[in-house]
Design a protein around this motif. Sequence first.
Motif: not given
Length: 449
Positions: A255-260, A290-297, A305-309
């Motif tokens: 989903d959108n993150i903080y309108n950016g 700033s770049m980020r990363a999270d696991y995705m399934t 599956k939707k990824v939650k930051p």
Amino acid sequence: MNKSILLRGILFLLLAMQYSLGYSQNPLVTHMFTADPTARVFNGKLYVFPSSDTYPPNGREAEFPRFCMPGYHAFSLENGSTWKDHGWVLKENDVPWGEKDTYAMWAPDCIEKDGKYYYYYPAKPKNDRAFRRIGVGVSDKPTGPFKWEKSFIKDVTGIDPGLLLDDDNKAYLFFGGGHELYAAPLKDNMKEVAAKPILIDGLPAGYKEGSFPFKKDGIYYLTFAHVFPDEGYTIGYATSDKPMGPYTYQGKIMDNIYNGTNHHSVVKYNDQWILFYHSWDISGYNKLRSMRADYMTFKKDGTIKKVKPTLRGIGTPQVNDTIQVDRCNEISGAKTAFVGGNEPNGWMVCDAKMMSSVRFDRVKFDGAKKIQARIASGQRNGSFEIRLNNPKGKLIAEFPINYTGGWNTWETIETELKEPITGTHNLVVVFKSDWGNTKSVNLNWLLLK
């Protein structure tokens, strides 16, 4: 841009000069602004090729209402949880065919074929009306140096190159920006298109950019940044049985993150799928990302599956990796805040009351004999413990709380582990002080040695 933001930026850049490594709890690096991360695995090693954000030159602020992007660094994952900055890959004024001093270097990509590494990037062309053109360079190493082609790729106009190398060793270039995305097959030399680009069918209406393709179990996935009028930037995806479509829209990955903005990539590393993306944790300003990363399934039917930051992000810290405990999996009775004093940009655990705790998952203890802690304290009462797996788990280390000179005056302290620990465990910090105290110690990071 107001003066306070500019002054904060100058201070940030001065501090950044002292640090060249980042930590793979989110955000991945804190010594510079990074966006649009493209992640790739080459010879079993994980690399990320992001764009970079910076402050506009003094007096030119009005020219950059959106982004100011001077060029590209490359990063690789070292040890279990540390990102190495390999420095500049390409600066805008070194683009052979580009205009100078435009700060227009948006999202890149890098791909390997037949032992050579090809780096694709958009830039503002000189003597050309196109908004952006896409160029390419070639190297024997993923981090360069690259030999840059003297001209941009003919018949390609747009931003955000995304590359797909199929199982038959044929390569495809995806690009676009606006309401349309395009794809084109590449010649074997990887520097020219083999046919004119085609419009990708089957994608939803609305603004789209950041196309990133990948293949899994015979299915072609095209992921892209997609703007919904009532939500803003999201990460969406579509699937096809052919590399250039037509595609069928499947929904959102994030989903959108903080309108950016949110520009991303997807990679499989150590048998886990990872979504790389960006936010603006360091700056608090969505033009300095700033770049980020999270696991995705994936679900059994191949949908994502939707990824939650998260702040925890990816990685398995081990000996000599900094553990940013504020990027925790769970916190109870304490808080996190932006670090103060002369520390590098980041966060700390603070306002830790009696028996408050922080749990940080997936820490590899093999070979560890000691543990360090970076702390600040305005009092000298209490202690904090390091336990395994849960707040009542095995006690493996204990630190006294001593006065460091104040809540923003930092010291690194060290103690030996009570016994050798092997394997991967959750690490839990338990704070102890007098009942009624509202805070005991500020904790920035831990490090196994």
